[in-house]
Design a protein around this motif. Structure first.
Motif, PDB file in Angstrom:
ATOM      1  N   GLN A 111      49.842  25.944   9.420  1.00 52.82           N
ATOM      2  CA  GLN A 111      49.448  24.653   8.818  1.00 52.82           C
ATOM      3  C   GLN A 111      48.056  24.222   9.268  1.00 52.82           C
ATOM      4  O   GLN A 111      47.659  24.467  10.400  1.00 52.82           O
ATOM      5  N   TYR A 112      47.359  23.581   8.344  1.00 55.11           N
ATOM      6  CA  TYR A 112      46.015  23.101   8.651  1.00 55.11           C
ATOM      7  C   TYR A 112      45.877  21.662   8.177  1.00 55.11           C
ATOM      8  O   TYR A 112      46.636  21.199   7.324  1.00 55.11           O
ATOM      9  N   VAL A 113      44.894  20.997   8.754  1.00 53.46           N
ATOM     10  CA  VAL A 113      44.536  19.659   8.280  1.00 53.46           C
ATOM     11  C   VAL A 113      43.122  19.715   7.723  1.00 53.46           C
ATOM     12  O   VAL A 113      42.302  20.547   8.135  1.00 53.46           O
ATOM     13  N   ASN A 114      42.861  18.857   6.767  1.00 52.65           N
ATOM     14  CA  ASN A 114      41.515  18.729   6.229  1.00 52.65           C
ATOM     15  C   ASN A 114      40.825  17.635   7.032  1.00 52.65           C
ATOM     16  O   ASN A 114      41.221  16.470   6.960  1.00 52.65           O
ATOM     17  N   CYS A 115      39.830  18.024   7.808  1.00 47.87           N
ATOM     18  CA  CYS A 115      39.157  17.061   8.689  1.00 47.87           C
ATOM     19  C   CYS A 115      37.847  16.627   8.034  1.00 47.87           C
ATOM     20  O   CYS A 115      37.187  17.430   7.379  1.00 47.87           O
ATOM     21  N   PHE A 116      37.454  15.405   8.263  1.00 48.91           N
ATOM     22  CA  PHE A 116      36.235  14.873   7.644  1.00 48.91           C
ATOM     23  C   PHE A 116      35.213  14.560   8.735  1.00 48.91           C
ATOM     24  O   PHE A 116      35.408  13.644   9.529  1.00 48.91           O
ATOM     25  N   PHE A 117      34.135  15.380   8.750  1.00 41.99           N
ATOM     26  CA  PHE A 117      33.101  15.227   9.772  1.00 41.99           C
ATOM     27  C   PHE A 117      31.948  14.413   9.191  1.00 41.99           C
ATOM     28  O   PHE A 117      31.460  14.703   8.091  1.00 41.99           O
ATOM     29  N   LEU A 118      31.522  13.428   9.950  1.00 41.40           N
ATOM     30  CA  LEU A 118      30.499  12.497   9.439  1.00 41.40           C
ATOM     31  C   LEU A 118      29.085  13.028   9.664  1.00 41.40           C
ATOM     32  O   LEU A 118      28.793  13.588  10.722  1.00 41.40           O
ATOM     33  N   PRO A 119      28.206  12.859   8.668  1.00 35.96           N
ATOM     34  CA  PRO A 119      26.798  13.231   8.891  1.00 35.96           C
ATOM     35  C   PRO A 119      26.181  12.289   9.918  1.00 35.96           C
ATOM     36  O   PRO A 119      26.666  11.162  10.099  1.00 35.96           O
ATOM     37  N   ASP A 120      25.104  12.747  10.578  1.00 33.24           N
ATOM     38  CA  ASP A 120      24.457  11.913  11.600  1.00 33.24           C
ATOM     39  C   ASP A 120      24.035  10.569  11.016  1.00 33.24           C
ATOM     40  O   ASP A 120      24.059   9.554  11.700  1.00 33.24           O
ATOM     41  N   ALA A 121      23.672  10.587   9.709  1.00 30.30           N
ATOM     42  CA  ALA A 121      23.123   9.375   9.075  1.00 30.30           C
ATOM     43  C   ALA A 121      24.216   8.431   8.556  1.00 30.30           C
ATOM     44  O   ALA A 121      23.885   7.438   7.889  1.00 30.30           O
ATOM     45  N   ALA A 122      25.477   8.713   8.858  1.00 26.63           N
ATOM     46  CA  ALA A 122      26.559   7.907   8.258  1.00 26.63           C
ATOM     47  C   ALA A 122      26.423   6.438   8.645  1.00 26.63           C
ATOM     48  O   ALA A 122      26.202   6.100   9.816  1.00 26.63           O
ATOM     49  N   SER A 123      26.600   5.592   7.633  1.00 27.42           N
ATOM     50  CA  SER A 123      26.479   4.153   7.869  1.00 27.42           C
ATOM     51  C   SER A 123      27.869   3.527   8.019  1.00 27.42           C
ATOM     52  O   SER A 123      28.020   2.322   7.917  1.00 27.42           O
ATOM     53  N   TYR A 124      28.877   4.355   8.231  1.00 25.92           N
ATOM     54  CA  TYR A 124      30.256   3.895   8.361  1.00 25.92           C
ATOM     55  C   TYR A 124      30.895   4.676   9.509  1.00 25.92           C
ATOM     56  O   TYR A 124      30.303   5.627  10.026  1.00 25.92           O
ATOM     57  N   ALA A 125      32.095   4.271   9.894  1.00 33.06           N
ATOM     58  CA  ALA A 125      32.755   4.931  11.027  1.00 33.06           C
ATOM     59  C   ALA A 125      34.226   5.161  10.673  1.00 33.06           C
ATOM     60  O   ALA A 125      34.744   4.584   9.713  1.00 33.06           O
ATOM     61  N   VAL A 126      34.909   6.008  11.452  1.00 33.98           N
ATOM     62  CA  VAL A 126      36.342   6.274  11.284  1.00 33.98           C
ATOM     63  C   VAL A 126      37.123   5.090  11.836  1.00 33.98           C
ATOM     64  O   VAL A 126      36.802   4.626  12.942  1.00 33.98           O
ATOM     65  N   PRO A 127      38.131   4.549  11.121  1.00 43.57           N
ATOM     66  CA  PRO A 127      38.648   5.000   9.833  1.00 43.57           C
ATOM     67  C   PRO A 127      37.832   4.414   8.674  1.00 43.57           C
ATOM     68  O   PRO A 127      37.428   3.261   8.731  1.00 43.57           O
ATOM     69  N   PHE A 128      37.610   5.266   7.652  1.00 45.22           N
ATOM     70  CA  PHE A 128      36.851   4.794   6.489  1.00 45.22           C
ATOM     71  C   PHE A 128      37.701   4.965   5.230  1.00 45.22           C
ATOM     72  O   PHE A 128      38.720   5.661   5.240  1.00 45.22           O
ATOM     73  N   LEU A 148      41.436  12.632   8.991  1.00 46.01           N
ATOM     74  CA  LEU A 148      41.990  13.880   8.457  1.00 46.01           C
ATOM     75  C   LEU A 148      43.078  13.599   7.431  1.00 46.01           C
ATOM     76  O   LEU A 148      43.593  12.479   7.327  1.00 46.01           O
ATOM     77  N   ARG A 149      43.402  14.686   6.675  1.00 46.56           N
ATOM     78  CA  ARG A 149      44.474  14.642   5.686  1.00 46.56           C
ATOM     79  C   ARG A 149      45.327  15.882   5.857  1.00 46.56           C
ATOM     80  O   ARG A 149      44.828  16.936   6.222  1.00 46.56           O
ATOM     81  N   GLY A 150      46.607  15.794   5.530  1.00 47.00           N
ATOM     82  CA  GLY A 150      47.468  16.968   5.592  1.00 47.00           C
ATOM     83  C   GLY A 150      48.709  16.674   6.402  1.00 47.00           C
ATOM     84  O   GLY A 150      49.055  15.505   6.571  1.00 47.00           O
ATOM     85  N   PRO A 151      49.388  17.706   6.901  1.00 54.12           N
ATOM     86  CA  PRO A 151      49.000  19.112   6.871  1.00 54.12           C
ATOM     87  C   PRO A 151      49.550  19.851   5.647  1.00 54.12           C
ATOM     88  O   PRO A 151      50.383  19.324   4.919  1.00 54.12           O
ATOM     89  N   ALA A 152      49.052  21.104   5.471  1.00 52.09           N
ATOM     90  CA  ALA A 152      49.580  22.020   4.467  1.00 52.09           C
ATOM     91  C   ALA A 152      49.494  23.422   5.060  1.00 52.09           C
ATOM     92  O   ALA A 152      48.730  23.638   6.006  1.00 52.09           O
TER      93      ALA A 152
END
Ligand SMILES: Cc1cc2nc3c(=O)[nH]c(=O)nc-3n(C[C@H](O)[C@H](O)[C@H](O)COP(=O)(O)OP(=O)(O)OC[C@H]3O[C@@H](n4cnc5c(N)ncnc54)[C@H](O)[C@@H]3O)c2cc1C
Length: 270
Positions: free
Chosen positions: A36-53, A112-116
């Motif tokens: 099983q894996y999760v889809n992780c969301f990595f933010l660009p350095d320039a992101a103007s938002y933070a986790v959770p988004f 992240l999203r998942g798992p599958a």
């Protein structure tokens, strides 16, 4: 869903273990598959938002502001502590996932999203063969732990050198063969050669071959050409492609998988 880093361990020079916890994982439910894996969301350095988004809202942003999705295997899920363990390959300063893992600190967050998943070692197999590089090592480790007790399990893993080797466990009769890149670039056939040199396993084999695209394809050819594994008991997936980042790889991956599948009857014995 999101996790908050509760521990970081540098397992090897190329592999970082990140343990996530916290209330952001309340909805996490582990399935039955070993890979099983999760889809992780990595933010660009320039992101103007933070986790959770808000996943929908960030999709409207310009490309350079949007998060970069990367699939990472669930190395372990501790249902009591509700902690998720991910082992992430760090490959220099390249890659959002690798860089994030290298710099991860307690308190950092990952959405992240998942798992599958899609593979569980076949219960009716006489033996098991798991092959891959560092990116597949978490899934291979989980597969080795999920085999029926007492059956032979051969694991072949490519790492940079001896410092890249980790301890693996299994209820089966586990034999681990490490293959070292040792600074080489021309490694497309390294795993295939190691697999071709193995003693031929007896009986029905269940195999899991995941990792770099050209390498997994070369291993797949050997396994099918030699009749070591039947296609229906072979899970083979190109996780990543040397020289391409995940965005570029996903753009051509479907064609690669189609071409690989089309080889099946050319490489199988008649
Ligand atoms: C189902 C699934 C499960 C996966 N599980 C894991 C996992 O548990 N752990 C894990 O580390 N990876 C895993 N991967 C692979 C991972 O998603 C890719 O390697 C991804 O490209 C890494 O993203 P990145 O942002 O670090 O690098 P990218 O931005 O995608 O790539 C940057 C550069 O690094 C190269 N590169 C990418 N991956 C590697 C690598 N492993 N070694 C050397 N160079 C690389 C690329 O070719 C590119 O040149 C999995 C993939 C899939 C499909």
């Amino acid at each position: 869903m999101y996790g908050e880093v509760v521990a970081v361990v540098r397992l090897t020079p190329q592999l970082v273990r990140v343990v996530l916890g916290g209330p952001g994982l309340d909805e996490f439910v582990l399935g039955e598959d070993a890979d099983q894996y999760v889809n992780c969301f990595f933010l660009p350095d320039a992101a103007s938002y933070a986790v959770p988004f808000d996943g929908e809202a960030v999709r409207e942003l310009p490309r350079e502001q949007r998060p970069f999705p990367r699939r990472i295997t669930v190395r372990a899920w501790d249902g009591e502590r509700r902690e998720l363990t991910l082992d992430i390959a760090a490959h220099g300063d390249a890659g959002y996932a690798g860089r994030w893992a290298s710099r991860a600190q307690v308190g950092h967050r990952l959405q992240l999203r998942g798992p599958a998943g899609s593979y569980r070692p076949h219960a009716d197999a006489d033996s098991y063969l798991f092959v891959g590089d560092e990116s597949a090592l978490p899934a291979i480790a989980a597969c080795a732990e999920a085999v029926p007790a007492g059956r032979p399990v051969v694991v072949v893993v490519e790492v940079e050198d001896a410092a890249g080797e980790v301890e693996l466990g299994s209820p089966g009769e586990l034999e681990v063969r490490w293959v070292h890149r040792a600074g080489r670039d021309d490694v497309d056939d390294l795993l295939a050669e190691a697999v071709a040199a193995l003693p031929r396993p007896a009986g029905v084999v269940s195999a899991f071959v995941h990792g770099e695209a050209a390498e997994t394809r070369a291993v797949r050819r050997v396994l099918l050409r030699e009749g070591i594994v039947e296609p229906e008991r072979l899970s083979c997936s190109p996780y990543w492609r040397r020289g391409l980042d995940d965005e570029a790889w996903r753009a051509v991956k479907a064609a690669w998988v189609r071409d690989t599948a089309a080889e099946t009857f050319d490489v199988m014995p008649r």
